[in-house]
Design an enzyme around this catalytic site. Structure first.
Site, PDB file in Angstrom:
ATOM      1  N   GLY A 184       0.828  -1.195   0.000  1.00 18.40           N
ATOM      2  CA  GLY A 184       0.000   0.000   0.000  1.00 18.40           C
ATOM      3  C   GLY A 184       0.862   1.243   0.000  1.00 18.40           C
ATOM      4  O   GLY A 184       1.502   1.558  -0.986  1.00 18.40           O
ATOM      5  N   TYR A 185       0.858   1.939   1.134  1.00 15.30           N
ATOM      6  CA  TYR A 185       1.601   3.195   1.275  1.00 15.30           C
ATOM      7  C   TYR A 185       1.218   4.182   0.183  1.00 15.30           C
ATOM      8  O   TYR A 185       2.059   4.757  -0.483  1.00 15.30           O
ATOM      9  CB  TYR A 185       3.122   2.957   1.252  1.00 15.30           C
ATOM     10  CG  TYR A 185       3.634   2.169   2.420  1.00 15.30           C
ATOM     11  CD1 TYR A 185       3.712   2.745   3.687  1.00 15.30           C
ATOM     12  CD2 TYR A 185       4.044   0.855   2.265  1.00 15.30           C
ATOM     13  CE1 TYR A 185       4.188   2.029   4.770  1.00 15.30           C
ATOM     14  CE2 TYR A 185       4.523   0.121   3.339  1.00 15.30           C
ATOM     15  CZ  TYR A 185       4.597   0.716   4.581  1.00 15.30           C
ATOM     16  OH  TYR A 185       5.068  -0.008   5.642  1.00 15.30           O
ATOM     17  N   HIS A 186      -0.091   4.368   0.008  1.00 13.94           N
ATOM     18  CA  HIS A 186      -0.558   5.336  -0.976  1.00 13.94           C
ATOM     19  C   HIS A 186      -2.011   5.714  -0.688  1.00 13.94           C
ATOM     20  O   HIS A 186      -2.668   5.113   0.155  1.00 13.94           O
ATOM     21  CB  HIS A 186      -0.433   4.785  -2.407  1.00 13.94           C
ATOM     22  CG  HIS A 186      -1.336   3.638  -2.699  1.00 13.94           C
ATOM     23  ND1 HIS A 186      -0.970   2.334  -2.471  1.00 13.94           N
ATOM     24  CD2 HIS A 186      -2.592   3.602  -3.212  1.00 13.94           C
ATOM     25  CE1 HIS A 186      -1.960   1.535  -2.829  1.00 13.94           C
ATOM     26  NE2 HIS A 186      -2.958   2.289  -3.280  1.00 13.94           N
ATOM     27  N   SER A 187      -2.463   6.704  -1.408  1.00 15.67           N
ATOM     28  CA  SER A 187      -3.852   7.137  -1.407  1.00 15.67           C
ATOM     29  C   SER A 187      -4.249   7.381  -2.854  1.00 15.67           C
ATOM     30  O   SER A 187      -3.404   7.372  -3.747  1.00 15.67           O
ATOM     31  CB  SER A 187      -3.994   8.424  -0.589  1.00 15.67           C
ATOM     32  OG  SER A 187      -5.330   8.866  -0.582  1.00 15.67           O
TER      33      SER A 187
END
Length: 93
Positions: free
Chosen positions: A6-9
């Site tokens: 992940g580590y995102h938007s």
């Protein structure tokens, strides 16, 4: 196992996450709060809307995470830098 993803938007994308097998934890953040949700039941989905930072971790061995997306892949929709995310998302929360 032992992987964090992940580590995102996203700016526009809506998603539903369903853990089809095993379990996984999802860390959800916005500029004001943070929560962790464990997915371990394939009859339950987790909705994540735009401007929510997500990190997936604590995958059990053999886990399968299905992600349903409202749009086709578009790299310009991603925010991958957390500091930039905070700057942009703070205008919306």
């Amino acid at each position: 196992e032992g992987t964090t993803r992940g580590y995102h938007s996203h700016r526009k994308l809506h998603q539903v996450l369903i853990c089809l097998n095993g379990s996984v934890k999802i860390r959800l953040k916005n500029p004001k709060e943070e929560d962790i949700v464990e997915l371990n039941d394939p009859s339950v989905g987790l909705y994540i809307g735009p401007y929510i930072w997500r990190e997936m971790f604590d995958f059990t061995e053999g886990s399968v995470l299905l992600i349903l997306a409202s749009e086709n892949y578009d790299e310009t929709d991603y925010i991958r830098n957390y500091d930039f995310y905070l700057e942009e998302a703070s205008k919306r929360f």
